[in-house]
Design an enzyme around this catalytic site. Structure first.
Site, short mmCIF file in Angstrom:
data_model
loop_
_atom_site.label_atom_id
_atom_site.label_comp_id
_atom_site.label_asym_id
_atom_site.label_seq_id
_atom_site.Cartn_x
_atom_site.Cartn_y
_atom_site.Cartn_z
CG MET A 171 189.60 58.04 -10.95
SD MET A 171 189.23 59.33 -12.16
CE MET A 171 188.51 60.57 -11.10
CG ASP A 172 186.44 52.27 -11.64
OD1 ASP A 172 186.03 53.09 -12.47
OD2 ASP A 172 185.82 51.97 -10.61
CE LYS A 173 186.14 47.77 -17.08
NZ LYS A 173 184.72 48.19 -17.27
CB THR A 175 185.65 56.42 -12.16
OG1 THR A 175 185.06 55.37 -11.40
CG2 THR A 175 185.47 57.73 -11.43
#
Length: 303
Positions: A171-173, A175
């Site tokens: 998961m990116d920042k 999301t």
């Protein structure tokens, strides 16, 4: 008269006949002597089949009564967190695993309580499996190489367990939403495979309203970077603007969600994972975590 008397005598002779009656039961016939039953000759195919059933397969551990709390060697290795069961089998076959100082190459070997397992030169200590569900907030990332600007998601579950856990997927920042953590390497591998069939549901916020014709195109599926993306369901969220979209698909890669809408020239403002393989955010506020129930763990393993 003499003639009548003569006739009477004849009829009387018949009535008093001494010939045996036909109603008398006949004596039982003697049973015919039976010789020994013929034995059906055993064919070569049957002999080979019988030998195959009794013949011990190579690298197969001998069958014996199961001891309480014993565990298969490959599972013991997997529980320690060094690799999956499948990879453990390869190490076992190659002779890199020792139990109580003796190399073991038998598949299915059972480890008893108190046994010392040495894996590729190191003594293993198996951990109890832990499954933690986090409702991830923004500005936390699963990556370890994005510098000091953004904090790692492991900070949010610190203190939940002493086991060495990791996130299932990335998961990116930007999301948010459900993120599963575990030390079960088999489960991590299972949910990151492209062939995994578990559904994930996302709420996507776009910079503008999604056109209905674009929604229909997404529903039919599309090709991204040479790979076919199958969308289970896409719809406007009831009571929200047409820029708020619900998306259900099987891919665990959040980047796919972003790429789907960018392919139609929409900018994705927010992505929130609201469901993961049957797990939901119910009673789990943003930034909080909880342990999975036994039934939830069973459900995940059966997906």
């Amino acid at each position: 008269m003499n003639n009548k008397e003569g006739n009477n005598n004849k009829s009387g002779g018949r009535a008093n006949s001494s010939r045996p009656s036909s109603n008398k039961p006949k004596p039982a016939m003697q049973k015919r002597a039976q010789g020994p039953k013929k034995v059906k000759p055993t064919t070569k195919v049957e002999i080979a089949s019988s030998l195959a059933k009794t013949e011990k397969k190579p690298n197969q551990a001998p069958k014996r009564p199961k001891v309480k709390d014993e565990i298969r060697l490959n599972k013991y290795i997997s529980n320690s967190g060094v690799c999956s069961r499948r990879d453990a089998d390869i190490y076992i076959q190659s002779g890199n695993v020792k139990v109580n100082g003796i190399p073991v190459t038998e598949m299915g070997y059972m480890v008893k309580p108190g046994d010392v397992v040495n894996f590729d030169g190191a003594v293993l200590t198996p951990e109890k499996k832990v499954y933690i569900l986090l409702n991830k907030p923004k500005n936390f990332t699963t990556a370890l190489d994005e510098g000091q600007e953004f904090r790692n998601v492991l900070e949010l579950v610190k203190g939940s367990t002493t086991a060495k856990i990791g996130p299932v997927g990335r998961m990116d920042k930007n999301t948010t939403g459900l993120l599963l953590f575990t030390n079960d390497t088999d489960m991590i591998r299972k949910f990151t495979l492209p062939t995994n069939k578990s559904s994930k549901i996302y709420q996507v916020s776009l910079d503008k309203n999604l056109k209905f014709e674009d929604l229909e195109k997404i529903q039919k599926g599309l090709v991204l970077d040479g790979h076919r993306v199958f969308v289970e369901e896409v719809s406007y969220i009831e009571g929200e603007a047409k820029s708020e979209i619900g998306l259900k698909l099987r891919s665990a890669n959040v980047k796919v969600v972003r790429s789907i809408f960018e392919n139609f020239s929409y900018d994705v403002l927010r992505i929130d994972r609201v469901a993961f393989a049957g797990l939901t955010k119910k009673n789990l506020p943003r930034g909080n975590w909880r342990l999975l129930t036994e039934q939830e763990i069973i459900n995940l393993k059966n997906v």
